[in-house]
Design an enzyme around this catalytic site. Structure first.
Site, mmCIF file in Angstrom:
data_model
loop_
_atom_site.group_PDB
_atom_site.id
_atom_site.type_symbol
_atom_site.label_atom_id
_atom_site.label_comp_id
_atom_site.label_asym_id
_atom_site.label_seq_id
_atom_site.Cartn_x
_atom_site.Cartn_y
_atom_site.Cartn_z
ATOM 1 N N TYR A 126 0.776 -1.337 0.417
ATOM 2 C CA TYR A 126 0.243 0.166 0.350
ATOM 3 C C TYR A 126 0.915 0.841 -0.168
ATOM 4 C CZ TYR A 126 -4.210 -2.374 0.117
ATOM 5 O OH TYR A 126 -4.878 -3.813 -0.322
ATOM 6 N N ASN A 150 -12.158 3.399 -6.019
ATOM 7 C CA ASN A 150 -10.612 3.633 -5.873
ATOM 8 C C ASN A 150 -10.114 4.027 -4.759
ATOM 9 O OD1 ASN A 150 -10.794 2.879 -9.169
ATOM 10 N ND2 ASN A 150 -10.804 4.896 -10.318
ATOM 11 N N HIS A 175 -14.156 1.893 -1.164
ATOM 12 C CA HIS A 175 -13.353 0.743 -0.360
ATOM 13 C C HIS A 175 -12.161 1.705 0.462
ATOM 14 C CE1 HIS A 175 -14.531 -2.328 -3.426
ATOM 15 N NE2 HIS A 175 -14.857 -2.157 -2.277
HETATM 16 P P1 OAD Z 1 -10.361 -4.153 -12.561
HETATM 17 O O1 OAD Z 1 -9.557 -4.200 -13.048
HETATM 18 O O2 OAD Z 1 -11.338 -5.167 -12.010
HETATM 19 O O3 OAD Z 1 -11.857 -3.155 -13.668
HETATM 20 C C1 OAD Z 1 -11.250 -2.418 -14.516
HETATM 21 C C2 OAD Z 1 -11.972 -1.596 -15.460
HETATM 22 O O4 OAD Z 1 -11.212 -0.615 -16.493
HETATM 23 C C3 OAD Z 1 -12.072 -3.125 -16.640
HETATM 24 O O5 OAD Z 1 -14.097 -2.887 -17.191
HETATM 25 C C4 OAD Z 1 -11.279 -2.156 -18.141
HETATM 26 O O6 OAD Z 1 -12.017 -2.824 -19.015
HETATM 27 C C5 OAD Z 1 -11.572 -0.783 -17.454
HETATM 28 N N1 OAD Z 1 -10.955 -0.082 -18.510
HETATM 29 C C6 OAD Z 1 -9.945 -0.077 -18.797
HETATM 30 N N2 OAD Z 1 -8.363 0.494 -19.127
HETATM 31 C C7 OAD Z 1 -9.770 1.325 -19.048
HETATM 32 C C8 OAD Z 1 -9.701 3.532 -19.803
HETATM 33 N N3 OAD Z 1 -8.896 4.115 -20.319
HETATM 34 N N4 OAD Z 1 -11.398 3.450 -19.645
HETATM 35 C C9 OAD Z 1 -12.128 3.489 -19.439
HETATM 36 N N5 OAD Z 1 -12.375 2.095 -18.394
HETATM 37 C C10 OAD Z 1 -10.907 1.343 -18.802
HETATM 38 O O7 OAD Z 1 -10.846 -2.292 -11.322
HETATM 39 P P2 OAD Z 1 -12.342 -2.471 -10.694
HETATM 40 O O8 OAD Z 1 -13.209 -2.914 -11.201
HETATM 41 O O9 OAD Z 1 -12.060 -1.144 -9.736
HETATM 42 O O10 OAD Z 1 -10.854 -3.947 -4.521
HETATM 43 O O11 OAD Z 1 -11.842 -3.822 -9.321
HETATM 44 C C11 OAD Z 1 -12.846 -3.456 -8.611
HETATM 45 C C12 OAD Z 1 -12.035 -3.941 -6.816
HETATM 46 O O12 OAD Z 1 -10.880 -4.443 -7.201
HETATM 47 C C13 OAD Z 1 -11.666 -3.154 -6.521
HETATM 48 O O13 OAD Z 1 -11.905 -1.562 -6.048
HETATM 49 C C14 OAD Z 1 -9.841 -3.520 -5.465
HETATM 50 C C15 OAD Z 1 -10.030 -5.095 -6.962
HETATM 51 O O14 OAD Z 1 -10.189 -5.843 -5.770
HETATM 52 C C16 OAD Z 1 -10.750 -3.958 -3.304
HETATM 53 O O15 OAD Z 1 -8.546 -4.223 -3.183
HETATM 54 C C17 OAD Z 1 -10.957 -4.193 -2.149
#
Ligand code: OAD
Length: 230
Positions: A53, A87, A104
């Protein structure tokens, strides 16, 4: 003013140079969740968790908001906007958004390892192992780990239920309970999804898919919403 609710994930900060979790070369390719993002990891190897972190905090402090963050902040000129973000960065706030719910947690703060309600701002990027809360217990990053409660989830669900327009961007919807929030949005409400890789959502009506990167899709959508059509 019309109430817009925006749910964001790591993808919205990707073009600020912060890695997503599940894309190729994402954070969970380089680390095991079990080693760095669970209460058990903190028990087993707190130094590794702290370092993980600390690195995230360093990256966040060096990053700048991008056009998508700025466009969402601009929406406040015409709408009542709430951003619910998964985020742990503060880029929405630094872009000027004033109403941000961090589902989170947020990396710029620490929390007591015995009482999550005791949080403190962190100066700089490094949280040292010897730092303690007012109860004398070690400080850890103010983030929600897998297996922990998401204290803001009920508030977030209530906010989603009151949305009159909904925007989802930069999240794979892989992690619950955050991924379930979209189902609290009322059926008749228009839901925009901006993502280069549109996540699968079942049983959802009134969806407009914008298959684009956040810095392209969000400013364009914001411009459209700010025009007099709404
Ligand atoms: P993910 O890494 O699971 O998903 C990222 C998303 O962003 C995907 O749908 C990609 O297609 C999209 N993406 C990538 N580049 C992009 C761009 N330039 N513009 C728009 N979208 C883009 O991330 P999260 O869904 O945020 O939690 O993950 C959810 C949670 O999982 C996080 O908050 C974290 C993680 O483990 C904890 O740590 C508790």
């Amino acid at each position: 003013m019309k109430r817009i609710v925006v749910l964001t994930g790591a993808g919205i900060s990707a073009e600020s140079g912060l890695k997503t979790f599940r894309d190729s070369n994402g954070l969970w390719e380089g680390y095991n969740i079990e080693d760095v993002a669970t209460p058990q990891a903190w028990q087993r190897n707190p130094e590794l968790v702290q370092e993980f972190y600390n690195m995230r905090r360093k990256d966040v402090l060096e990053a700048q908001p991008n056009l998508a963050h700025y466009a969402l902040a601009k929406l406040e000129e015409r709408f009542d906007v709430t951003i619910i973000t998964q985020n742990i960065d503060d880029l929405h706030e630094r872009a000027g958004s004033t109403n941000v719910v961090h589902l989170h947690g947020i990396i710029t703060k620490s929390q007591s390892s015995v009482n999550p309600e005791l949080t403190y701002p962190i100066k700089g990027w490094e949280l040292g192992m010897g730092e303690v809360c007012e109860l004398g217990s070690p400080l850890r990053a103010h983030v929600v780990w897998f297996g922990e409660d998401v204290p803001m989830i009920e508030e977030a669900a209530r906010i989603c239920a009151g949305a009159e327009l909904f925007i989802l961007s930069g999240t794979s919807l892989a992690v619950y309970p955050a991924a379930g929030l979209i189902h609290y949005v009322r059926t008749g409400v228009k839901k925009y999804i901006v993502d280069p890789n549109i996540p699968a959502v079942s049983r959802l009506t009134n969806v407009v898919e914008i298959q684009a990167k956040a810095t392209d899709g969000i400013p364009e959508l914001v411009e459209e919403l700010m025009s007099n059509k709404y």
